[in-house]
Motif scaffolding. Structure first.
Motif, PDB file in Angstrom:
ATOM      1  N   GLU A 269      32.601  34.304  28.644  1.00 60.52           N
ATOM      2  CA  GLU A 269      33.299  33.149  29.611  1.00 60.52           C
ATOM      3  C   GLU A 269      33.646  33.575  30.825  1.00 60.52           C
ATOM      4  N   SER A 270      34.084  32.533  31.669  1.00 60.84           N
ATOM      5  CA  SER A 270      34.426  32.918  33.059  1.00 60.84           C
ATOM      6  C   SER A 270      35.621  33.838  33.181  1.00 60.84           C
ATOM      7  N   ASP A 271      35.601  34.879  34.227  1.00 63.28           N
ATOM      8  CA  ASP A 271      36.695  35.531  34.298  1.00 63.28           C
ATOM      9  C   ASP A 271      36.690  36.805  33.460  1.00 63.28           C
TER      10      ASP A 271
ATOM     11  N   SER B 255      30.542  39.986  36.528  1.00 58.46           N
ATOM     12  CA  SER B 255      30.041  40.525  37.796  1.00 58.46           C
ATOM     13  C   SER B 255      30.633  41.521  38.425  1.00 58.46           C
ATOM     14  N   HIS B 256      31.798  41.931  37.993  1.00 62.63           N
ATOM     15  CA  HIS B 256      32.188  43.100  38.511  1.00 62.63           C
ATOM     16  C   HIS B 256      31.892  44.293  37.783  1.00 62.63           C
ATOM     17  N   TYR B 257      31.602  44.187  36.458  1.00 67.95           N
ATOM     18  CA  TYR B 257      30.969  45.090  35.871  1.00 67.95           C
ATOM     19  C   TYR B 257      29.382  45.663  36.050  1.00 67.95           C
TER      20      TYR B 257
ATOM     21  N   GLY C 199      34.931  36.873  44.326  1.00 69.62           N
ATOM     22  CA  GLY C 199      35.293  35.634  43.671  1.00 69.62           C
ATOM     23  C   GLY C 199      34.516  35.335  42.533  1.00 69.62           C
ATOM     24  N   HIS C 200      34.537  34.260  41.933  1.00 72.40           N
ATOM     25  CA  HIS C 200      33.795  33.871  40.761  1.00 72.40           C
ATOM     26  C   HIS C 200      32.432  33.414  41.194  1.00 72.40           C
ATOM     27  N   THR C 201      31.455  33.669  40.073  1.00 76.56           N
ATOM     28  CA  THR C 201      30.021  33.232  40.282  1.00 76.56           C
ATOM     29  C   THR C 201      29.989  31.657  40.115  1.00 76.56           C
TER      30      THR C 201
ATOM     31  N   GLY D 290      27.575  32.129  36.084  1.00 74.80           N
ATOM     32  CA  GLY D 290      28.868  31.543  35.869  1.00 74.80           C
ATOM     33  C   GLY D 290      28.985  31.330  34.601  1.00 74.80           C
ATOM     34  N   GLY D 291      30.252  31.949  34.204  1.00 75.44           N
ATOM     35  CA  GLY D 291      30.805  31.903  32.608  1.00 75.44           C
ATOM     36  C   GLY D 291      31.258  30.739  32.059  1.00 75.44           C
ATOM     37  N   GLU D 292      31.234  29.788  33.121  1.00 75.30           N
ATOM     38  CA  GLU D 292      31.362  28.324  32.727  1.00 75.30           C
ATOM     39  C   GLU D 292      30.306  27.980  32.001  1.00 75.30           C
TER      40      GLU D 292
HETATM   41  N1  LIG Z   1      42.386  44.918  35.830  1.00 75.79           N
HETATM   42  C1  LIG Z   1      41.168  44.765  35.989  1.00 75.79           C
HETATM   43  N2  LIG Z   1      40.677  43.663  36.608  1.00 75.79           N
HETATM   44  C2  LIG Z   1      39.268  43.242  36.445  1.00 75.79           C
HETATM   45  C3  LIG Z   1      38.229  44.245  36.119  1.00 75.79           C
HETATM   46  N3  LIG Z   1      37.159  43.907  35.966  1.00 75.79           N
HETATM   47  C4  LIG Z   1      37.313  42.574  36.516  1.00 75.79           C
HETATM   48  N4  LIG Z   1      38.552  42.396  36.929  1.00 75.79           N
HETATM   49  C5  LIG Z   1      39.000  41.234  37.539  1.00 75.79           C
HETATM   50  O1  LIG Z   1      38.781  40.184  36.864  1.00 75.79           O
HETATM   51  C6  LIG Z   1      38.488  38.842  37.681  1.00 75.79           C
HETATM   52  C7  LIG Z   1      37.209  38.237  37.092  1.00 75.79           C
HETATM   53  O2  LIG Z   1      35.736  39.444  37.068  1.00 75.79           O
HETATM   54  P1  LIG Z   1      34.611  38.632  37.438  1.00 75.79           P
HETATM   55  O3  LIG Z   1      33.509  39.853  37.200  1.00 75.79           O
HETATM   56  O4  LIG Z   1      34.475  37.962  38.656  1.00 75.79           O
HETATM   57  O5  LIG Z   1      34.359  37.899  36.356  1.00 75.79           O
HETATM   58  P2  LIG Z   1      32.951  37.012  35.580  1.00 75.79           P
HETATM   59  O6  LIG Z   1      32.924  37.059  34.072  1.00 75.79           O
HETATM   60  O7  LIG Z   1      31.925  37.258  36.532  1.00 75.79           O
HETATM   61  O8  LIG Z   1      33.683  35.363  35.908  1.00 75.79           O
HETATM   62  P3  LIG Z   1      32.617  34.209  36.336  1.00 75.79           P
HETATM   63  O9  LIG Z   1      31.956  34.630  37.634  1.00 75.79           O
HETATM   64  O10 LIG Z   1      33.433  33.188  36.719  1.00 75.79           O
HETATM   65  O11 LIG Z   1      31.847  33.927  34.987  1.00 75.79           O
HETATM   66  C8  LIG Z   1      38.222  39.377  38.938  1.00 75.79           C
HETATM   67  O12 LIG Z   1      39.443  38.900  39.644  1.00 75.79           O
HETATM   68  C9  LIG Z   1      38.249  40.846  38.984  1.00 75.79           C
HETATM   69  O13 LIG Z   1      38.689  41.652  40.012  1.00 75.79           O
HETATM   70  C10 LIG Z   1      38.858  45.543  35.438  1.00 75.79           C
HETATM   71  O14 LIG Z   1      38.206  46.299  34.885  1.00 75.79           O
HETATM   72  N5  LIG Z   1      40.201  45.677  35.469  1.00 75.79           N
END
Ligand SMILES: Nc1nc2c(ncn2[C@@H]2O[C@H](COP(=O)(O)OP(=O)(O)OP(=O)(O)O)[C@@H](O)[C@H]2O)c(=O)[nH]1
Ligand SMILES: [Mg+2]
Length: 289
Positions: A16-18, A22-24, A65-67, A95-97
């Protein structure tokens, strides 16, 4: 670099979102471009637009930011493992939405059906610190919940995150036409407990399977009952190693570079800087069948 075709490996990244998809993805790309990890690039990756913004933000020591929820992008990463096996990894970002909608609407749109049918393994990302077990019909008697909700003036009873994730897995299993009368061999499943650094001391004392069992017991037992033991794995992931802010640069990130942050927590609790391990292990499991 050699870029002859390898065997295709489609991973369905579910979250899901957040949860940190994307950061991974962006941190994984940085790892794949180095030489000392279980998987490394053997040719030019295509369609990296999805990760540009995150990569740029991380280089500045910031989070991105978010996707957008309408986005679904798939990039192709030609990689090679330590034994020389060439793998063409198809890696999505979206987008996890969209996953939230699958669960809420209890409907799987055709495009998602096709993706699910053609993928080899599932990587389910769960951000454990944001997945509190709220009261729901799985954790408390209905009468208790109703009286508390009435007292608090809450009308809607939402299912807890673990109930939603079990529902998602059930739906996906159904779409693939795999019955659950016997434990599943396919698709191989890895549950990635993301943002592991947020767990603090709990993350130092417990293995990923123990954390899943204590925090999301329903999901843990669903997976244990429905998958063959060696086709499912629970790992921890901290793609960033610490929290970053969107508007404030982290000096360490700038000094050392984002590629020097992040780790995976293996089933025995050991940490490893190799963020490609969850995929390398899933690929090895799939190769065994
Ligand atoms: N503390 C911490 N925060 C993280 C880590 N990975 C991601 N985040 C934070 O988590 C939030 C969400 O990360 P995203 O990669 O945008 O999440 P997403 O699943 O792609 O979300 P959507 O694009 O909405 O689907 C961001 O604010 C990142 O900075 C981590 O390993 N540790
Ligand atoms: Mg995203």
């Amino acid at each position: 670099m050699d870029s002859s075709p390898g065997s295709a490996l489609r991973i369905m990244l579910l979250g899901e979102s957040d949860v940190g998809k994307s950061h991974y993805g962006a941190q994984l790309l940085l790892r794949l471009n180095q030489k000392n990890y279980a998987l490394r690039m053997r040719g030019a990756a295509t369609n990296l637009d999805a990760f540009d913004e995150v990569t740029r933000a991380l280089a500045e020591g910031k989070s991105a930011g978010h996707t957008s929820w309408t986005t679904y992008l798939e990039s192709l990463w030609p990689v090679v493992d330590e034994n020389g096996n060439e793998i063409d990894l198809e890696w999505p970002d979206y987008g996890g939405e969209q996953v939230r909608r699958l669960i809420d609407d209890r409907k799987v749109p055709l495009v998602w059906r096709d993706r699910l049918l053609s993928c080899d393994g599932w990587l389910l990302m769960v951000r454990i610190q944001r997945s509190g077990v709220e009261d729901d019909i799985f954790s408390r008697p209905l009468a208790d919940i109703l009286s508390r909700r009435a007292a608090e003036g809450v009308k809607e009873i939402r299912s807890s995150i673990q109930a939603r994730l079990v529902e998602l897995l059930q739906m996906l299993i159904y779409v693939r036409g795999e019955g659950t009368s016997k434990p599943l061999n396919s698709p191989a499943l890895t549950i990635l407990l993301s943002c592991w650094d947020e767990l603090g001391s709990e993350g130092e004392e417990r293995t990923p399977a123990q954390v899943l069992h204590s925090r999301l017991p329903l999901l843990s037992s669903f997976v244990k009952t429905n998958w063959v033991d060696d086709r499912v794995e629970v790992l921890g992931l901290s793609a960033l190693e610490k929290s970053l802010q969107p508007d404030q640069a982290d000096a360490d990130y700038i000094d050392k570079g984002p590629e020097n942050f992040g780790y995976v927590v293996l089933s025995d609790g050991r940490r490893d800087a190799d963020l490609s391990l969850p995929i390398a292990r899933l690929a090895a499991t799939l190769a065994k069948r």
